[in-house]
Design a protein around this motif. Structure first.
Motif, PDB file in Angstrom:
ATOM      1  N   GLY A 151      51.681  26.818  37.815  1.00 49.01           N
ATOM      2  CA  GLY A 151      51.576  28.041  38.133  1.00 49.01           C
ATOM      3  C   GLY A 151      51.291  28.250  39.534  1.00 49.01           C
ATOM      4  N   LEU A 152      49.360  28.024  39.045  1.00 49.85           N
ATOM      5  CA  LEU A 152      48.290  28.217  39.578  1.00 49.85           C
ATOM      6  C   LEU A 152      48.592  27.304  41.088  1.00 49.85           C
ATOM      7  CD1 LEU A 152      45.248  28.077  38.153  1.00 49.85           C
ATOM      8  CD2 LEU A 152      46.104  29.677  39.252  1.00 49.85           C
ATOM      9  N   LEU A 153      48.954  25.857  41.098  1.00 49.46           N
ATOM     10  CA  LEU A 153      49.389  24.868  42.243  1.00 49.46           C
ATOM     11  C   LEU A 153      50.250  25.576  42.925  1.00 49.46           C
ATOM     12  CD1 LEU A 153      49.416  21.596  39.783  1.00 49.46           C
ATOM     13  CD2 LEU A 153      47.691  22.452  41.740  1.00 49.46           C
ATOM     14  N   GLU A 154      51.879  25.956  42.365  1.00 49.69           N
ATOM     15  CA  GLU A 154      52.184  26.751  43.219  1.00 49.69           C
ATOM     16  C   GLU A 154      52.097  27.827  44.712  1.00 49.69           C
ATOM     17  OE1 GLU A 154      55.935  29.302  42.415  1.00 49.69           O
ATOM     18  OE2 GLU A 154      56.275  27.441  42.117  1.00 49.69           O
ATOM     19  N   LEU A 155      51.082  28.473  43.530  1.00 50.09           N
ATOM     20  CA  LEU A 155      50.189  29.331  44.361  1.00 50.09           C
ATOM     21  C   LEU A 155      49.560  29.267  45.467  1.00 50.09           C
ATOM     22  CD1 LEU A 155      49.145  31.669  41.409  1.00 50.09           C
ATOM     23  CD2 LEU A 155      51.236  32.897  43.192  1.00 50.09           C
ATOM     24  N   LEU A 156      48.908  28.293  44.929  1.00 46.01           N
ATOM     25  CA  LEU A 156      48.029  27.357  46.368  1.00 46.01           C
ATOM     26  C   LEU A 156      48.488  26.459  47.366  1.00 46.01           C
ATOM     27  CD1 LEU A 156      45.136  26.448  43.572  1.00 46.01           C
ATOM     28  CD2 LEU A 156      44.873  27.725  45.603  1.00 46.01           C
ATOM     29  N   GLN A 157      49.452  25.958  46.983  1.00 49.17           N
ATOM     30  CA  GLN A 157      50.806  25.930  48.030  1.00 49.17           C
ATOM     31  C   GLN A 157      51.427  26.320  48.855  1.00 49.17           C
ATOM     32  OE1 GLN A 157      54.140  23.284  46.148  1.00 49.17           O
ATOM     33  NE2 GLN A 157      55.134  24.506  47.443  1.00 49.17           N
ATOM     34  N   ARG A 158      51.325  27.968  48.128  1.00 49.46           N
ATOM     35  CA  ARG A 158      51.953  28.332  49.144  1.00 49.46           C
ATOM     36  C   ARG A 158      50.936  29.069  49.961  1.00 49.46           C
ATOM     37  NH1 ARG A 158      57.267  30.634  47.085  1.00 49.46           N
ATOM     38  NH2 ARG A 158      58.142  29.162  46.450  1.00 49.46           N
ATOM     39  N   ASP A 159      50.162  28.924  48.911  1.00 52.06           N
ATOM     40  CA  ASP A 159      48.570  29.948  49.907  1.00 52.06           C
ATOM     41  C   ASP A 159      48.285  28.592  51.585  1.00 52.06           C
ATOM     42  OD1 ASP A 159      46.318  31.898  49.639  1.00 52.06           O
ATOM     43  OD2 ASP A 159      45.465  30.159  50.423  1.00 52.06           O
TER      44      ASP A 159
END
Length: 495
Positions: free
Chosen positions: A188-196
């Motif tokens: 989940g964190l990697l997805e948030l960081l990707q979108r950011d």
């Protein structure tokens, strides 16, 4: 659970990770099959879907270098949707205003909605009652209340909530699944960081920075690049950001072969990771899968019927087509009437532009394999996010865990839903973008940005604005790159 009547794709072990994820799903019928035949690359792309009484219809696509990796990804996405849905519908929301909750639980026990990166123009009323759900502050174990819509992945997860009170459209961003909670939270964190990292740096806002793959050790990357080259596809790996010391990568491609299904030319893969080769490998594999996924999701049903088993079509038509975001379905319907050359012409000015380059070997990275352990990866991500609160909804299942991760201050959905805060304003001002500015909105079509106290201080106590009308003009006909209808919705809604 009831298994699908059609044979599943071959597996190499009796209790693979994919099977364990499938077994964690609620009772119902589930099946999977390979849709890679819609493209010519021969890389597995697995569709999995679930139909169960009392549960929303769920479908997903997984990818990987092997069939089993692709199955694991597909069933992981199903688990994300269904386990979180089942968990949220057992929870009782707390109804109160933000001011009331601050008085009851203190400032550390409730999130200020202004910190959650809201759409420009949103009015936040501290005295307006709304629905809140509890999350876990990951580093301390404290309970923190968050507006319910940030805890969900789909509007169906919150049947008791009036959609009119939602501060954002409900989205999947931040969802993760795994055989351990650490894997789910890291996902989940990697997805948030990707979108950011790419929210204002790809698609209609692509800076055109192409990654020169000058040095690579990963055999999967080499295999994918060779296979794409042999198929006559020019691959463009691109760099969106190196925020938090991690390469945020997306992969697009130029494919002018006449046999290519039109929608395949719009494919894109995205990834971020502390290890630059892991990020590039994931983005390449997602690009390859996106070519088949887009065709299977939106092409005419007569073309698709031979690809999927009859049991799949029975499940698909067992329920009416879901309501769709009107802008997304209208834009994608328009795309389905264009050929590959016409779609490439839409992409070439920005999405496929090449304005600068950077060697892969110059991007930040870590020692190869040093973060293969999910506990180590999660610890490293938390270290890099030391200045950010990390809040998690944990939805446990039998043999699998799902997490919905919320990190106030990470940006997302700027171009699709107008969400932006101080960091997004800074990044666009660094590019001299006319989409944003400081002060009051200068003209009609521009809207004030919602800032919390920290954001105001970051911008020098200034107000800020986002020109929503200019954002819409910038996107133009590229909106399906940001938001797609659910699979088959375009064709079913036109029947």
């Amino acid at each position: 659970m009831t298994r699908a009547v059609e044979p599943r794709t071959p597996i190499t072990s009796a209790r693979s990770v994919a099977d364990r994820l499938a077994d964690a799903l609620p009772a119902g019928e589930v099946g999977d099959f390979d849709v890679s035949g819609l493209d010519r690359l021969g890389v597995p792309v697995i569709s999995a879907d679930h139909l169960g009484a009392g549960w929303p219809r769920a479908a997903a696509v997984g990818y990987g270098a092997t069939v089993e990796q692709a199955r694991t990804g597909a069933y992981g996405e199903l688990a994300e949707a269904l386990l979180l849905h089942g968990h949220l519908r057992t929870m009782t929301p707390r109804r109160a205003s933000y001011r009331e909750l601050r008085g009851a639980v203190g400032a550390h026990g409730v999130v200020d909605p202004r910190s959650l990166v809201l759409p420009a123009g949103t009015v936040v009323d501290d005295d307006q009652p709304r629905s809140w759900l509890p999350t876990l502050r990951w580093r301390t174990g404290e309970t923190v209340l968050v507006p319910a819509e940030f805890c969900a992945a789909d509007g169906a997860d919150l049947p008791w909530q009036d959609p009119a009170e939602r501060l954002i459209p409900v989205i999947t961003n931040g969802s993760g699944a795994g055989d351990t909670v650490e894997r789910a939270v890291a996902h989940g964190l990697l997805e948030l960081l990707q979108r950011d990292g790419n929210t204002t740096a790809f698609r209609a806002m692509d800076a055109g920075v192409v990654i020169d793959v000058d040095e690579v050790h990963d055999p999967v990357i080499r295999l994918m690049l060779d296979r794409l080259a042999d198929a006559g596809i020019e691959v463009l790996p691109k760099l969106a950001s190196t925020a938090f010391g991690m390469p945020d990568v997306h992969v697009v491609g130029i494919d002018r072969q006449p046999e290519t299904p039109a929608l395949a030319v719009t494919a894109c893969g995205e990834a971020v990771h502390p290890d630059r080769e892991v990020a590039l490998r994931k983005a390449l594999l997602e690009y390859v899968s996106s070519r088949s996924r887009k065709v299977f999701s939106h092409a005419p049903l007569d073309l698709l019927r031979p690809v999927a088993p009859q049991a799949y079509w029975r499940r698909e038509f067992a329920r009416p087509a879901e309501a769709q975001e009107s802008r997304a379905i209208t834009a994608m319907r328009g795309w389905t009437h264009l050929d590959g050359a016409q779609l490439l012409a839409l992409l070439e000015p920005v999405v496929l532009a090449r304005r600068d380059s950077v060697p892969l070997s110059a991007l930040p990275t870590v020692a190869p394999g040093s973060l293969d352990d999910q506990g180590a990866l999660l610890a490293e991500l938390l270290r890099r996010l030391a200045d950010f609160d990390v809040l998690v909804v944990v939805a446990p299942g039998e043999g699998a865990t799902v997490a919905k991760v919320i990190v106030p201050g990470l940006e997302a959905e700027t171009m699709s839903y107008g969400r932006i805060a101080a960091r997004g304003i800074e990044r666009l001002r660094e590019r001299d973008s006319p989409l944003v500015g400081l002060g009051t909105p200068p003209h009609a079509g521009a809207a004030p940005v919602v800032l919390d106290q920290a954001g105001r201080e970051r911008l020098g106590a200034a107000d800020a604005w986002l020109d929503l009308a200019a954002v819409a003009r910038t996107i133009g006909p590229l909106y399906p790159l940001y938001r797609e209808p659910t699979r088959h919705a375009v064709q079913r809604s036109g029947r």
